[in-house]
Design a protein around this motif. Structure first.
Motif, short mmCIF file in Angstrom:
data_model
loop_
_atom_site.label_atom_id
_atom_site.label_comp_id
_atom_site.label_asym_id
_atom_site.label_seq_id
_atom_site.Cartn_x
_atom_site.Cartn_y
_atom_site.Cartn_z
N ALA A 123 -7.02 4.94 -7.74
CA ALA A 123 -6.79 6.09 -6.64
C ALA A 123 -6.36 7.28 -7.60
CB ALA A 123 -6.22 5.54 -5.34
N GLY A 124 -6.29 8.26 -6.81
CA GLY A 124 -5.60 9.55 -7.12
C GLY A 124 -6.09 10.12 -8.35
N GLN B 142 0.39 4.09 -2.72
CA GLN B 142 0.05 5.77 -2.51
C GLN B 142 0.83 6.45 -3.17
OE1 GLN B 142 -1.32 6.48 1.67
NE2 GLN B 142 0.03 8.26 1.58
N ARG B 143 2.18 6.20 -2.99
CA ARG B 143 3.34 7.03 -3.59
C ARG B 143 3.01 7.21 -5.33
NH1 ARG B 143 5.91 9.98 -5.77
NH2 ARG B 143 8.38 9.99 -6.32
N HIS C 276 -5.07 0.81 5.70
CA HIS C 276 -4.11 1.72 4.95
C HIS C 276 -5.30 2.36 3.97
CE1 HIS C 276 -1.03 3.30 2.25
NE2 HIS C 276 -0.35 3.16 3.23
N ARG C 277 -4.91 3.53 3.65
CA ARG C 277 -5.93 4.19 2.44
C ARG C 277 -5.69 3.34 1.22
NH1 ARG C 277 -3.93 10.19 1.07
NH2 ARG C 277 -6.01 9.90 -0.17
N MET C 278 -4.80 2.67 0.83
CA MET C 278 -4.54 2.18 -0.33
C MET C 278 -4.96 0.41 -0.16
SD MET C 278 -4.17 4.19 -2.87
CE MET C 278 -3.93 5.70 -2.86
N MET D 231 -1.25 8.40 -5.92
CA MET D 231 -1.54 9.65 -5.51
C MET D 231 -0.67 10.67 -6.38
SD MET D 231 -4.05 8.94 -3.70
CE MET D 231 -4.54 10.87 -3.20
N PRO E 63 0.85 -1.20 0.07
CA PRO E 63 -0.02 0.05 0.01
C PRO E 63 0.77 1.17 0.13
CG PRO E 63 0.00 -1.03 2.00
CD PRO E 63 0.57 -2.09 1.13
N GLU E 64 1.96 1.29 0.64
CA GLU E 64 2.79 2.37 0.66
C GLU E 64 3.31 2.77 -0.71
OE1 GLU E 64 3.67 4.80 2.97
OE2 GLU E 64 2.35 3.73 4.45
#
Length: 453
Positions: A396-397, A71-72, A387-389, A75, A67-68
């Motif tokens: 997303a994003g 997100q990177r 986690h948001r992802m 987003m 997920p990190e």
């Protein structure tokens, strides 16, 4: 020991890590991924770390797990990852200059205009059509029994239903059954061509059929734009023809054709796949079918925008189904400058892939991720909020699926009607054969025993 390949080394003096991975030929690697993507992802991450490089479609793909990393990349706050150059090698000829292929300011401008067709007031206006088409199709469903040799192939019926929804809601068009079947084949040919192993047009192959489908859709849509410019209809095509951006600009005819080809293909395929897979899980887990039906029977047959939100169990089932059978299995991006992801060096020009499906099976997020367990999405457990992802079936994003909320309305409306009017089951030993080339779909049409209540 398998041979190892690397991407470019980090700059001298950098503390960033270099991405490495197995040096397997791309056809073998692609077949391995399609055969069991979760097992392949887990094995590669264990061997090479969260970021590794694979040979796929003749190029190097950097797979960025977890997920990190998602997100990177998704987003994309520093605007270093682009959609168009990443998707173009996969399906660029078929979705040329659709919203998926645009980036940065141009993407933002087009998306802001198209958003007018997916706001709350527009979605509420589509509900009458959704209800009417769902009722017509579900009322006409046949009964059938697997044991007696006349099962109902649910995927085929749901495919017809979602196509009728897409055509009427998006363009105000109604087709005969024969015309609709041909159009459905055209849309599927266009969407699935990106999974072709032979990526040149040879008469009869997937790539050739995809290009033919694109031309057919261009002609079909082009004939309807002139009338939509002139008339004040409520379908999505008419809304796009009348909508203006903040600076007063309108989409050109070519823009509308490009966007609608992608929307038709994406909406038809993902809605059909998700509905079919939900029917499968509700047959495999009759206790959940019973719970969802009890809630639907407590509510009116036709539900408004807010009332659809009261289908709590159905909402959990939808989320769990899209976790297990993710409509958008991967999210590729192209790095437009040297950058980093989770401590790894990503050189300019790299194709970086967020493996959404594999992320949905991570044991560090989900308990027993292979199991069908809708209650993991309840307020009490909320595993998807670790986690948001953690749960991102629609991306997303900036490029998050524009039609996500429309898909939710459509899917819940159809399942609500189906639960109220029918019960269905599958044999205990049935294993659904799944085509994973694009949106996960049953290869056998999903044969069920269907009985009217």
């Amino acid at each position: 020991m398998p041979r190892t390949q690397f991407v470019a080394a980090p700059p001298a003096g950098s503390d960033l890590k270099q991405v490495s991975g197995p040096a397997t030929n791309w056809i073998a690697q692609l077949l391995r991924q399609r055969r069991d993507p979760i097992a392949a992802a887990r094995a590669d991450e264990a061997a090479y770390g969260p970021l590794y490089v694979l040979n796929i479609f003749g190029g190097k793909w950097i797979i960025a797990n977890g997920p990190e990393a998602a997100q990177r990349i998704l987003m994309n706050k520093d605007r270093v990852f682009a959609n168009g150059p990443a998707w173009a090698p996969l399906n660029g000829p078929f979705f040329e200059r659709g919203l998926l292929m645009l980036d940065f300011d141009e993407h933002k401008s087009h998306r802001s205009i198209m958003q007018q067709a997916f706001g709350r007031s527009a979605l509420t206006g589509y509900l009458d059509v959704l209800h009417r088409i769902a009722e017509q199709h579900i009322d006409s469903l046949p009964e059938g029994s697997v044991a007696e040799g006349d099962p109902v192939l649910m995927h085929r019926h749901l495919e017809q239903l979602t196509l009728d929804v897409a055509l009427e809601v998006f363009m105000g068009v109604r087709l005969s059954r024969t015309e609709a079947a041909a159009m459905s084949r055209t849309i599927i040919d266009t969407l699935h061509a990106g999974a072709a192993l032979v990526r040149v047009p040879i008469p009869g192959n997937k790539w050739w059929r995809g290009l033919r489908g694109r031309r057919t859709l261009e002609a079909f849509l082009g004939e309807r734009i002139t009338a939509a410019r002139r008339e004040q209809g409520s379908d999505l095509l008419s809304v796009l023809c009348q909508a203006t951006g903040e600076d007063g600009t309108r989409l050109t005819d070519r823009d509308i054709v490009n966007h609608l080809i992608f929307l038709l293909a994406a909406a038809h395929d993902t809605a059909t796949g998700t509905l079919t897979n939900m029917v499968f899980y509700l047959a495999k887990h009759p206790e959940w079918q019973k719970r969802a039906r009890e809630r639907s029977l407590e509510l009116p047959a036709r539900l408004g925008y807010d009332e659809l939100g009261e289908l709590t169990e159905l909402d959990w089932i939808l989320k769990e189904t899209t976790r297990l059978f993710t409509p958008i299995q991967i999210e590729p991006r192209a790095a437009v400058a040297d950058t980093e992801v989770c401590g790894y060096h990503i050189p300019k020009g790299s194709l970086v892939v967020v493996p959404t499906l594999a992320n949905h099976y991570r044991t560090d997020i989900y308990s027993h991720p292979e199991e069908f367990d809708p209650e993991r999405f309840s307020d009490e457990r909320a595993e998807h909020k670790r986690h948001r992802m953690a749960w991102a079936p629609f991306g997303a994003g900036p490029h998050k699926c524009l039609g996500q909320h429309f898909a939710g309305l459509e899917i819940k409306t159809v399942l609500h009607q189906l639960l109220r009017k029918f019960e269905w089951e599958i044999p205990e030993d049935y294993v659904m054969p799944v085509d994973m080339n694009a949106t996960p779909l049953p290869e056998d049409g999903l044969p069920v025993t269907l009985r009217r209540r």
